[in-house]
Design a protein around this motif. Structure first.
Motif, PDB file in Angstrom:
ATOM      1  N   HIS B 338       0.830  -1.207   0.000  1.00 42.73           N
ATOM      2  CA  HIS B 338       0.000   0.000   0.000  1.00 42.73           C
ATOM      3  C   HIS B 338       0.865   1.258   0.000  1.00 42.73           C
ATOM      4  N   GLN B 376      -3.033   3.712  -6.652  1.00 38.87           N
ATOM      5  CA  GLN B 376      -4.038   3.645  -5.580  1.00 38.87           C
ATOM      6  C   GLN B 376      -4.599   5.039  -5.342  1.00 38.87           C
ATOM      7  N   ARG B 377      -5.481   5.425  -6.265  1.00 42.47           N
ATOM      8  CA  ARG B 377      -6.040   6.788  -6.237  1.00 42.47           C
ATOM      9  C   ARG B 377      -7.346   6.802  -5.447  1.00 42.47           C
ATOM     10  N   PRO B 379     -10.748   6.394  -4.263  1.00 45.96           N
ATOM     11  CA  PRO B 379     -11.828   5.586  -4.835  1.00 45.96           C
ATOM     12  C   PRO B 379     -13.050   6.444  -5.179  1.00 45.96           C
ATOM     13  N   LEU B 383     -14.350   4.323 -10.622  1.00 48.24           N
ATOM     14  CA  LEU B 383     -13.120   3.541 -10.462  1.00 48.24           C
ATOM     15  C   LEU B 383     -13.400   2.231  -9.716  1.00 48.24           C
ATOM     16  N   MET B 384     -14.153   2.301  -8.650  1.00 47.37           N
ATOM     17  CA  MET B 384     -14.459   1.086  -7.879  1.00 47.37           C
ATOM     18  C   MET B 384     -15.379   0.153  -8.679  1.00 47.37           C
ATOM     19  N   ALA B 388     -14.685  -3.677  -9.392  1.00 45.64           N
ATOM     20  CA  ALA B 388     -15.684  -4.718  -9.115  1.00 45.64           C
ATOM     21  C   ALA B 388     -15.865  -5.618 -10.337  1.00 45.64           C
ATOM     22  N   MET B 403     -11.172  -7.266  -4.022  1.00 49.93           N
ATOM     23  CA  MET B 403     -11.116  -5.815  -4.248  1.00 49.93           C
ATOM     24  C   MET B 403      -9.840  -5.234  -3.638  1.00 49.93           C
ATOM     25  N   ARG B 404      -9.541  -5.666  -2.422  1.00 51.02           N
ATOM     26  CA  ARG B 404      -8.334  -5.164  -1.743  1.00 51.02           C
ATOM     27  C   ARG B 404      -7.072  -5.559  -2.495  1.00 51.02           C
ATOM     28  N   TYR B 407      -6.859  -3.507  -5.901  1.00 47.92           N
ATOM     29  CA  TYR B 407      -6.841  -2.030  -5.831  1.00 47.92           C
ATOM     30  C   TYR B 407      -5.433  -1.501  -6.147  1.00 47.92           C
ATOM     31  N   ILE B 410      -5.212  -1.226 -11.784  1.00 50.56           N
ATOM     32  CA  ILE B 410      -5.790  -0.753 -13.052  1.00 50.56           C
ATOM     33  C   ILE B 410      -5.054   0.503 -13.499  1.00 50.56           C
TER      34      ILE B 410
END
Lengths: 205, 562
Positions: B338, B376-377, B379, B383-384, B388, B403-404, B407, B410
């Motif tokens: 992260h 990691q911009r 959310p 984007l989310m 998904a 998802m975690r 993240y 992309i």
């Protein structure tokens, strides 16, 4: 797909439908703004956001269904709240009640989907979706997930997950650590660069 | 109709990059300036919702017909459509026209990529026989680029790349460090022999001219309450105001240049957008900086056949930037720990055009650059939603875990390319449609040529190859047929060319100083004067040309030559 290019595409989709109609009828397309009744308008106060003006359309039963479904998508786990604990079902209500075209199209999908869910639940278990057991709900979810042309499941999943992780609590849950002022922007750590190097070598670049 | 007796030294129509810069220069040269802005007053310091999160906005801040680029986007009372102010696309054409109605215009929300055009960009016809040369060269404009960069603050570093001019020492601010995903993508580009460059953006990486450095958070499209990026409202207009020589009138929609004796302009007519009343204002010089299309509309509505239009070129050769986007998901990026990837809103690296010497074999004449987004911009719903869709787990605890895990994996690529001006792309007055106040509106005609559609196809193929080489999976923007891959005209919001400059009154609307050949006290100071539309975003060039041309104007005014 920067933030702006996502928005570009979303808004252009609205135009596409209108354009197809006009072109078909040999007409010029006028870019005429039609105000959305009860929308927040073209110049809202961004710092003191007014309460939304549109009426919520979901019945208590639909809200209950949506909360149950939202928690099946994202249940509580290891200290992470369930979707309903973050009010995601209320957000879905806000969303499908909004006076804008994308949301109104979702209203049809979501509300007709909720009717289908109760029907299917009653057919299988003799009770509506809110009255069956957790295990039966999981069974039903599994069935819906396997129905490749069932738009409702895909759309509600997308709405619930996106709303969950774009909430303040969702930021924390997914590991977003930005939106804070920094003195300087740090370069990637040596550890990160080593990972990138290893991955790139594995890919042959 | 209300008429003021006061005669200003200059009337400027529009307060964006062109109008803001014209006001900045002319007021400092002691001209009494009236600045007319169609939109309302706007104060970035108090109005920008800097750190507000999606949760605080209706619908998580997604784009709607009311706020086309999302709730927090700076744009006021506008977007693809402006209430009460329609426009029309001719049958078979599709064109989108982005307009705000606010002080500072589009500089409040613009992307902030800030490039100098290169030597070839000023002489495209001489190089490949297409389009039109500018009446000025890079060397003539370079000193003005220097001034602009020193004033507004632009990042960059000397790259030594052909047609991507390096700035003299002291002009560019230090560029930001690469983000991790950018370091990863750079490896992929390198494998394709495509060089990447440090970003060039009008965002401060250190304190500059009394403005603080960027705090590496909050999207620039919202505007900046601390003035760490370039906006007319934070960088130009406060200086102009402080001279005491600036009068600003907002909600003033100019629809006509009024002509006086001896073929000279004597002022403008405008409508107060709030009261609906008509007004006139008088000036010794009139400057149109309303944006390429609105300035053309004013000229075409000023008299039958159009004012300053003996060339017949007003509204003609309208251009926009070619755009195409592809997004992909990269499993390799899941391995990174992260981190906070906010940084600047723009990519910290970009890809300048690398194919200058193989245009013939490529089958399209001009190039494009690539803008990069990822990491990691913050959310958002969109984007989310994309993440998904990438998750295989249908529901349950596993979906959260996926998802975690995904993240930050992309990335997306925006190609931004040069369009060659053509006869089929132009705006004119629509014979039927009028705005709320009865003023005739624009009708757009639009057609891309094969130079653009092939370029869009090449963008997509390049993105897909890069994604493939880096082990990724593309999920959006897969179509490589150029006709389908290309943006809609106007979509990239870089309209230029409707009042082009040139060497003779026959082949241009204005001379190299933006001065009308037909009406010598009438100037155009916006993107309209550009004879071509290089892939490099136009704002910095609008600023540089306006600095130069307003300086010339002030000099001529002092000599009594206008």
């Amino acid at each position: 797909m920067s933030l702006v290019s996502v928005d570009r595409r979303t808004t252009l989709k609205w135009f596409a439908a209108a354009l197809a109609y006009s072109a078909h009828h040999g007409k010029s397309l006028a870019g005429t703004f039609m105000p959305s009744p009860k929308g927040y308008g073209t110049d809202p106060d961004l710092n003191k956001v007014a309460p939304i003006q549109w009426d919520k359309v979901m019945s208590p039963h639909e809200l209950k269904q949506t909360a149950l479904l939202a928690d099946l998508f994202l249940p509580a786990a290891n200290g992470s709240p369930a979707a309903s604990a973050l009010g995601i079902h209320d957000f879905v209500d806000e969303w499908i009640s909004a006076p804008y075209p994308e949301q109104q199209s979702d209203r049809d999908i979501v509300q007709s989907g909720l009717v289908w869910v109760d029907k299917d639940s009653t057919r299988r278990y003799g009770k509506d979706f809110t009255a069956i057991t957790d295990a039966q709900r999981v069974e039903l979810m599994t069935e819906m997930a396997g129905m490749s042309d069932f738009l409702f499941f895909k759309r509600l999943r997308n709405l619930v997950v996106a709303a969950y992780f774009s909430s303040d609590a969702g930021f924390k849950d997914i590991g977003y650590s930005g939106n804070v002022a920094l003195e300087a922007f740090p370069a990637p750590t040596d550890e990160m660069m080593a990972i990138i190097d290893r991955e790139c070598k594995a890919l042959g670049v | 109709m209300t008429t003021s007796d006061k005669i200003y030294d200059a009337i400027i129509v529009g307060s964006g990059a062109g109008g803001g810069m014209a006001a900045y220069i002319l007021t400092q040269k002691k001209l009494k300036v009236l600045l007319l802005e169609a939109g309302r007053h706007y104060d970035p310091e108090t109005e920008t919702a800097m750190f507000n999160t999606p949760q605080q906005a209706p619908l998580r801040g997604v784009s709607t017909p009311d706020k086309n680029f999302g709730f927090y986007d700076a744009t006021v009372d506008g977007g693809w459509e402006v209430p009460n102010e329609p426009y029309v696309s001719a049958p078979g054409s599709e064109f989108k026209w982005w307009r705000p109605r606010m002080l500072g215009g589009r500089t409040n929300h613009w992307g902030r990529y800030s490039f100098r055009y290169g030597p070839y960009d000023f002489k495209p016809y001489s190089r490949d026989g297409l389009g039109f040369d500018w009446p000025v060269s890079y060397d003539e404009i370079a000193p003005w680029y220097d001034k602009v960069e020193r004033l507004i603050g632009v990042t960059g570093k000397a790259e030594g790349l052909e047609n991507v001019p390096d700035s003299p020492p002291g002009c560019h601010l230090p560029p930001p460090a690469m983000r991790p995903h950018e370091a990863f993508l750079a490896r992929g580009f390198k494998a394709m022999n495509i060089p990447v460059a440090s970003t060039r953006a009008a965002i401060l990486t250190q304190p500059h001219n009394g403005r603080p450095a960027c705090l590496w958070a909050t999207p620039c499209g919202r505007g900046c309450s601390i003035a760490a990026n370039f906006q007319s409202t934070t960088v130009l207009l406060p200086v102009a105001r402080a001279t005491g020589n600036l009068t600003t009138r907002t909600n003033s929609l100019v629809y006509q240049v009024d002509m006086g004796k001896h073929g000279k302009a004597e002022g403008v007519s405008f409508i107060d957008r709030v009261t609906g009343e008509h007004h006139t204002a008088k000036g010794k010089v009139v400057i149109l900086s309303a944006g390429a299309c609105e300035s053309a509309r004013i000229l075409l509505n000023s008299k039958p056949g159009g004012l300053a239009n003996s060339s017949g070129l007003v509204g003609r050769y309208l251009m926009d930037t070619v755009g195409s986007t592809t997004a992909g998901y990269f499993p390799a990026l899941e391995k990174l720990p992260h981190r906070n990837d906010d940084g600047m809103s723009v990519g910290h690296i970009y890809v300048p055009w690398w194919g200058l010497n193989k245009q013939k074999e490529l089958g399209f004449a001009r190039g494009y650059h690539i803008e990069i987004f990822g990491g990691q911009r913050m959310p958002s719903m969109s984007l989310m939603g994309d993440y998904a869709d990438q998750c295989k787990t249908a529901f349950g605890a596993g979906l959260r875990d996926e998802m975690r895990q995904k993240y930050g994996a992309i990335c997306s690529f925006d190609g931004r390319g040069e369009m060659i001006p053509n006869e089929n792309s132009y705006c004119e007055i629509d014979p039927d449609t009028k705005d709320k106040w009865g003023i005739p509106v624009l009708r757009f005609h639009w057609k891309w040529s094969e130079h653009e559609t092939r370029q869009a196809s090449h963008m997509r193929k390049t993105f897909l190859e890069l994604i493939d080489r880096l082990g990724g999976k593309p999920f959006d923007g897969l179509e490589t047929d150029g006709e389908k891959a290309i943006s809609v005209g106007g979509e990239i919001i870089h309209e230029v060319g409707t009042a082009r400059m040139g060497n003779t009154p026959k082949d241009s609307v204005v001379n190299s100083y933006g001065q009308s050949w037909d009406v010598k006290n009438l100037f155009i100071m916006d993107g309209g004067v550009m004879p071509s539309s290089p892939d490099k975003n136009p704002t910095e060039t609008i600023l540089a040309l306006t600095w130069r041309n307003a300086t010339y104007l002030a000099d001529q005014a002092r000599k009594g030559a206008l």
